[in-house]
Design an enzyme around this catalytic site. Structure first.
Site, PDB file in Angstrom:
ATOM      1  N   ASP A 109       0.868  -1.168   0.000  1.00 49.63           N
ATOM      2  CA  ASP A 109       0.000   0.000   0.000  1.00 49.63           C
ATOM      3  C   ASP A 109       0.920   1.237   0.000  1.00 49.63           C
ATOM      4  O   ASP A 109       2.119   1.120   0.234  1.00 49.63           O
ATOM      5  CB  ASP A 109      -0.885  -0.053   1.259  1.00 49.63           C
ATOM      6  N   ASP A 155      -0.292   5.122   0.930  1.00 57.97           N
ATOM      7  CA  ASP A 155      -0.614   6.074   2.011  1.00 57.97           C
ATOM      8  C   ASP A 155      -0.424   5.395   3.359  1.00 57.97           C
ATOM      9  O   ASP A 155      -1.022   4.353   3.619  1.00 57.97           O
ATOM     10  CB  ASP A 155      -2.080   6.529   1.905  1.00 57.97           C
ATOM     11  N   ASP A 180      -1.266  -0.599   6.013  1.00 59.12           N
ATOM     12  CA  ASP A 180      -1.468   0.005   7.332  1.00 59.12           C
ATOM     13  C   ASP A 180      -2.909  -0.141   7.810  1.00 59.12           C
ATOM     14  O   ASP A 180      -3.262   0.410   8.847  1.00 59.12           O
ATOM     15  CB  ASP A 180      -1.081   1.498   7.294  1.00 59.12           C
TER      16      ASP A 180
END
Length: 263
Positions: A16, A18, A212
């Site tokens: 991922d 961000d 995250d």
């Protein structure tokens, strides 16, 4: 072999962006070392983002401005996944789009045109140009038969200002007003994960998913058969993990924990 050595032995990594690679326009600690390690070890890797705002070239340039040199071929977005899904489902369809240029361009590239009279689809992604007028138009189209598609199901996302509303929060008023549920294309939808693995050219058991978020990244990796790595550099704290019935295989403070420390 310990857990980290097992993780390092994987052939492919889906990351991922961000909260894993950056927050806003700030590179996170250890990212440069991690990307250097991926290159040095000849790992297959893909930055797979649920954000639909930017094209792969823009993401490449964004990382370039932060000092990371990554080829454009290493990026895949929920905008591209949404465009591919619609091109397969309904070639040549028309759409009313709530979204940024990355989404609009991805749709144009597969021959989907914009229509604010009687669109086949209402397609929603992240955008700063979102207002009450937009919601009214979208609700009207869906009530008259347009199908509702959303690029991703993230409710919130990390930014330099803190946690901000993301795609699902923008789609919610349209869903509530029409009684229709959007179809969400991005993670954890296995469509996007399968495409990612194909792009990497590795089998699921040879790959790891690094993210995250428990509700998109970790569940997507787990359900697609990848090793899962939760990093605590974005939306999720260690105590948040207790709220879920499933667990990541690894919990790290950030991607900088993955490369072995140089002696």
């Amino acid at each position: 072999m310990n857990h980290l050595e097992e993780l390092r032995s994987k052939k492919g990594f889906i990351c991922d962006m961000d909260g894993v690679i950056y927050h806003g326009n700030r590179l996170l600690p250890g990212v440069t070392e991690f990307v250097d390690w991926l290159h040095r070890e000849n790992k297959s890797f893909l930055f797979l983002t649920n954000s639909s705002e930017r094209s792969p070239r823009e993401l490449q340039q964004k990382l370039g401005r932060m000092g990371l040199d990554v080829d454009e071929s290493h990026f895949y977005t929920s905008a591209l996944a949404t465009a591919a899904f619609l091109a397969n489902q309904s070639p040549g369809c028309t759409a009313y789009v709530i979204g940024a240029p990355g989404l609009v361009n991805a749709l144009y590239d597969v021959g989907i045109t914009m229509n604010d009279v009687d669109p086949d689809y209402v397609i929603a992604g992240e955008t700063t140009g979102y207002n009450y007028e937009t919601i009214i138009k979208a609700v009207g189209y869906v009530q008259r038969g347009a199908r509702l598609i959303a690029t991703n199901s993230d409710l919130t996302g990390p930014s330099e200002q803190g946690i901000i509303p993301a795609c699902r929060a923008l789609v919610a008023p349209i869903e509530l007003a029409t009684g229709k549920q959007a179809y969400y294309v991005g993670k954890p939808n296995p469509l996007m994960m399968r495409t990612g693995l194909r792009m990497l050219g590795v089998h699921s058991e040879e790959a790891a998913m690094i993210g995250d978020r428990m509700d998109t990244d970790i569940v997507a990796g787990m359900e697609s058969g990848l090793d899962t790595v939760l990093v605590l550099s974005g939306c999720t704290s260690r105590s948040d993990v207790e709220n879920y019935a499933y667990r990541p295989r690894h919990i790290l403070s950030g991607v900088g924990d993955i490369p072995p420390a140089h002696v």
